[in-house]
Scaffold this motif. Sequence first.
Motif, short mmCIF file in Angstrom:
data_model
loop_
_atom_site.label_atom_id
_atom_site.label_comp_id
_atom_site.label_asym_id
_atom_site.label_seq_id
_atom_site.Cartn_x
_atom_site.Cartn_y
_atom_site.Cartn_z
N LEU A 1 -19.20 3.01 45.07
CA LEU A 1 -19.84 3.72 46.17
C LEU A 1 -20.93 2.87 46.81
N MET A 2 -21.78 2.29 45.99
CA MET A 2 -22.90 1.51 46.51
C MET A 2 -22.41 0.24 47.21
N SER A 3 -21.49 -0.46 46.58
CA SER A 3 -21.02 -1.71 47.17
C SER A 3 -20.25 -1.47 48.47
N THR A 4 -19.43 -0.41 48.50
CA THR A 4 -18.67 -0.10 49.72
C THR A 4 -19.60 0.31 50.86
N THR A 5 -20.62 1.11 50.53
CA THR A 5 -21.57 1.56 51.55
C THR A 5 -22.30 0.38 52.17
N VAL A 6 -22.81 -0.51 51.35
CA VAL A 6 -23.57 -1.65 51.86
C VAL A 6 -22.66 -2.63 52.58
N GLN A 7 -21.45 -2.78 52.09
CA GLN A 7 -20.49 -3.65 52.77
C GLN A 7 -20.15 -3.12 54.17
N LYS A 8 -20.01 -1.81 54.29
CA LYS A 8 -19.64 -1.20 55.56
C LYS A 8 -20.80 -1.15 56.54
N PHE A 9 -21.98 -0.76 56.06
CA PHE A 9 -23.10 -0.50 56.95
C PHE A 9 -24.23 -1.53 56.85
N GLY A 10 -24.18 -2.39 55.84
CA GLY A 10 -25.15 -3.47 55.77
C GLY A 10 -26.47 -3.14 55.12
N GLY B 1 -24.31 10.41 65.19
CA GLY B 1 -24.23 9.50 64.06
C GLY B 1 -22.79 9.28 63.64
N GLU B 2 -22.64 8.74 62.43
CA GLU B 2 -21.32 8.38 61.93
C GLU B 2 -21.19 8.82 60.48
N VAL B 3 -20.00 9.29 60.11
CA VAL B 3 -19.76 9.77 58.74
C VAL B 3 -18.60 8.99 58.12
N HIS B 4 -18.78 8.64 56.86
CA HIS B 4 -17.72 7.96 56.12
C HIS B 4 -17.59 8.66 54.76
N TYR B 5 -16.40 9.14 54.44
CA TYR B 5 -16.17 9.82 53.16
C TYR B 5 -15.66 8.84 52.13
N LEU B 6 -16.22 8.91 50.90
CA LEU B 6 -15.74 8.12 49.78
C LEU B 6 -15.56 9.02 48.57
N HIS B 7 -14.42 8.89 47.91
CA HIS B 7 -14.22 9.63 46.66
C HIS B 7 -15.15 9.05 45.60
N PHE C 1 -33.17 9.45 62.70
CA PHE C 1 -32.57 8.64 61.64
C PHE C 1 -31.57 7.64 62.22
N GLU C 2 -31.78 7.23 63.44
CA GLU C 2 -30.83 6.39 64.15
C GLU C 2 -30.65 5.05 63.46
N ASN C 3 -29.37 4.69 63.23
CA ASN C 3 -28.98 3.40 62.65
C ASN C 3 -29.45 3.20 61.21
N LYS C 4 -29.92 4.27 60.57
CA LYS C 4 -30.23 4.20 59.15
C LYS C 4 -29.08 4.80 58.35
N VAL C 5 -29.05 4.48 57.05
CA VAL C 5 -27.89 4.82 56.21
C VAL C 5 -28.33 5.69 55.04
N VAL C 6 -27.61 6.78 54.82
CA VAL C 6 -27.89 7.68 53.71
C VAL C 6 -26.61 8.00 52.97
N ILE C 7 -26.68 8.02 51.66
CA ILE C 7 -25.60 8.51 50.80
C ILE C 7 -25.97 9.92 50.34
#
Length: 266
Positions: free
Chosen positions: A75-84, A57-63, A5-11
């Motif tokens: 959540l969606m906008s912050t995720t895409v803004q951070k990871f593209g 990998g990398e982890v980012h926590y969001l309330h 799952f390298e360089n892919k993004v999951v919520i």
Amino acid sequence: MGLRFENKVVIITGGSRGIGAGCVKTFVSEGGKVVIADVRDEAGAALQDELNACGPGEVHYLHCDVTKESDIESLMSTTVQKFGRLDCLINNAGWHPPPQVIDDISLDEFRQLFNLNVLGYFLTCKHSLPHLRKSKGSIINNSSLVAQIGQQKALPYVATKGAVTAMTKALAVDEAPHGVRVNSFSPSLVWTELTEEYLQKAGYKDIDLIMKEMGRNQVMGRAGTVEECGKLCLFLAVDATFMTGVDLPITGGAELDYGRKCHTQP
């Protein structure tokens, strides 16, 4: 072999503990960029720090309270803004109430559970799809075996999980033209903090003993693990490229063979 799952993004909603945390650890170990969406800030931040220290990998926590649409939009906008990008959504946030018969269940209690277990999934699906359509990604919903076989004194929970399984199939049909796969998985007994809380509220004193007894409800003779659930979700996200609208059991064979089903005395 490289990282799956390298360089892919999951919520992952409800990712600070239990099955959600098992998924977080699995996807991070395969190089994923993982966003934990939860309301348990201390636990979420601690898991973020723990896993970022070891990677790969990398982890980012969001309330995020999944019953609040504004939280999900953020959540969606912050995720895409951070990871593209966004490649996968794992809907896992939910709750199992203590045992209750219908006579003792209020409308407000049922409605609150429905808001969390069903409408929370609906909202995260809705607001993730504009991004998942771009990546040809997938949605994975945590349902339950009891949606198919029922469960004693758990009417609202069973109903919500039945809705999740049905919603998964309907959304899979709608999103196939966009290249987005939608699947679900249905655990039986999995050892988590929520399992322990449920058993305590049900009045059991010796949790270890009752877990051993409940393990016998699976033909494999034990409870499942959160790590096993994480591996199944990774399969659905990465390998199951010709699967959509499918509900995969992860049950140790709990639905097989005959067993004592009568809950009344002869």
